[in-house]
Design a protein around this motif. Structure first.
Motif, mmCIF file in Angstrom:
data_model
loop_
_atom_site.group_PDB
_atom_site.id
_atom_site.type_symbol
_atom_site.label_atom_id
_atom_site.label_comp_id
_atom_site.label_asym_id
_atom_site.label_seq_id
_atom_site.Cartn_x
_atom_site.Cartn_y
_atom_site.Cartn_z
ATOM 1 N N ILE A 26 0.868 -1.175 0.000
ATOM 2 C CA ILE A 26 0.000 0.000 0.000
ATOM 3 C C ILE A 26 0.904 1.223 0.000
ATOM 4 C CG2 ILE A 26 -1.777 1.282 1.229
ATOM 5 C CD1 ILE A 26 -2.558 -1.371 2.595
ATOM 6 N N VAL A 27 0.795 2.033 -1.062
ATOM 7 C CA VAL A 27 1.600 3.249 -1.171
ATOM 8 C C VAL A 27 0.699 4.377 -1.662
ATOM 9 C CG1 VAL A 27 3.576 4.349 -2.276
ATOM 10 C CG2 VAL A 27 3.679 1.922 -1.745
ATOM 11 N N GLY A 28 0.430 5.322 -0.794
ATOM 12 C CA GLY A 28 -0.430 6.447 -1.167
ATOM 13 C C GLY A 28 -1.803 5.979 -1.595
ATOM 14 N N ASP A 29 -2.184 6.317 -2.847
ATOM 15 C CA ASP A 29 -3.497 5.901 -3.349
ATOM 16 C C ASP A 29 -3.408 4.646 -4.214
ATOM 17 O OD1 ASP A 29 -2.233 6.998 -5.535
ATOM 18 O OD2 ASP A 29 -3.983 8.107 -6.246
ATOM 19 N N ARG A 30 -2.279 3.929 -4.124
ATOM 20 C CA ARG A 30 -2.080 2.703 -4.896
ATOM 21 C C ARG A 30 -2.040 1.481 -3.981
ATOM 22 N NH1 ARG A 30 3.375 2.256 -7.024
ATOM 23 N NH2 ARG A 30 3.591 0.376 -5.824
ATOM 24 N N VAL A 31 -2.650 0.384 -4.439
ATOM 25 C CA VAL A 31 -2.652 -0.881 -3.708
ATOM 26 C C VAL A 31 -2.220 -1.982 -4.673
ATOM 27 C CG1 VAL A 31 -4.092 -2.559 -2.499
ATOM 28 C CG2 VAL A 31 -4.524 -0.137 -2.198
ATOM 29 N N ASP A 32 -1.252 -2.801 -4.277
ATOM 30 C CA ASP A 32 -0.815 -3.933 -5.085
ATOM 31 C C ASP A 32 -1.375 -5.215 -4.483
ATOM 32 O OD1 ASP A 32 0.607 -2.232 -6.711
ATOM 33 O OD2 ASP A 32 2.541 -2.641 -5.798
ATOM 34 N N VAL A 33 -1.989 -6.028 -5.345
ATOM 35 C CA VAL A 33 -2.636 -7.267 -4.916
ATOM 36 C C VAL A 33 -2.064 -8.436 -5.713
ATOM 37 C CG1 VAL A 33 -4.839 -8.508 -4.802
ATOM 38 C CG2 VAL A 33 -4.779 -6.054 -4.346
ATOM 39 N N ILE A 34 -1.700 -9.510 -5.010
ATOM 40 C CA ILE A 34 -1.286 -10.760 -5.653
ATOM 41 C C ILE A 34 -2.524 -11.639 -5.759
ATOM 42 C CG2 ILE A 34 -0.022 -12.922 -5.318
ATOM 43 C CD1 ILE A 34 1.914 -10.959 -6.116
ATOM 44 N N LEU A 35 -2.846 -12.058 -6.979
ATOM 45 C CA LEU A 35 -3.990 -12.944 -7.167
ATOM 46 C C LEU A 35 -3.630 -14.342 -6.715
ATOM 47 C CD1 LEU A 35 -5.348 -11.830 -10.652
ATOM 48 C CD2 LEU A 35 -6.071 -11.086 -8.389
ATOM 49 N N GLU A 36 -4.547 -14.981 -5.999
ATOM 50 C CA GLU A 36 -4.318 -16.338 -5.515
ATOM 51 C C GLU A 36 -4.625 -17.318 -6.634
ATOM 52 O OE1 GLU A 36 -6.783 -16.683 -2.079
ATOM 53 O OE2 GLU A 36 -5.432 -15.498 -0.849
ATOM 54 N N GLY A 37 -3.868 -18.376 -6.662
ATOM 55 C CA GLY A 37 -4.049 -19.388 -7.701
ATOM 56 C C GLY A 37 -2.700 -19.994 -8.030
#
Length: 65
Positions: A26-37
């Motif tokens: 989480i950085v400022g207004d950005r969110v990084d998500v790792i997709l599960e699978g």
């Protein structure tokens, strides 16, 4: 409030399918998500409106509410 390692669900607007994932950054207004699978796909999302994040990966658009 979003937190690191929080489980989230991304909705693909192109296919209508839900994709479970986990927040890794989480950085400022950005969110990084790792997709599960089977593969580690990172989707970078930007805050578009309050409580709405939008991003794209592999030619598909994802939203997180």
């Amino acid at each position: 409030m979003l937190t690191i390692d929080q489980k989230v669900t991304l909705k693909c607007t192109d296919t209508g399918r839900d994709a479970p994932g986990k927040i890794v950054r989480i950085v400022g207004d950005r969110v990084d998500v790792i997709l599960e699978g089977g593969s580690d796909i990172l989707v970078s999302l930007r805050k578009s409106k309050p409580s709405l994040y939008v991003g794209s990966q592999s030619g598909l658009e994802f939203v997180m509410k």
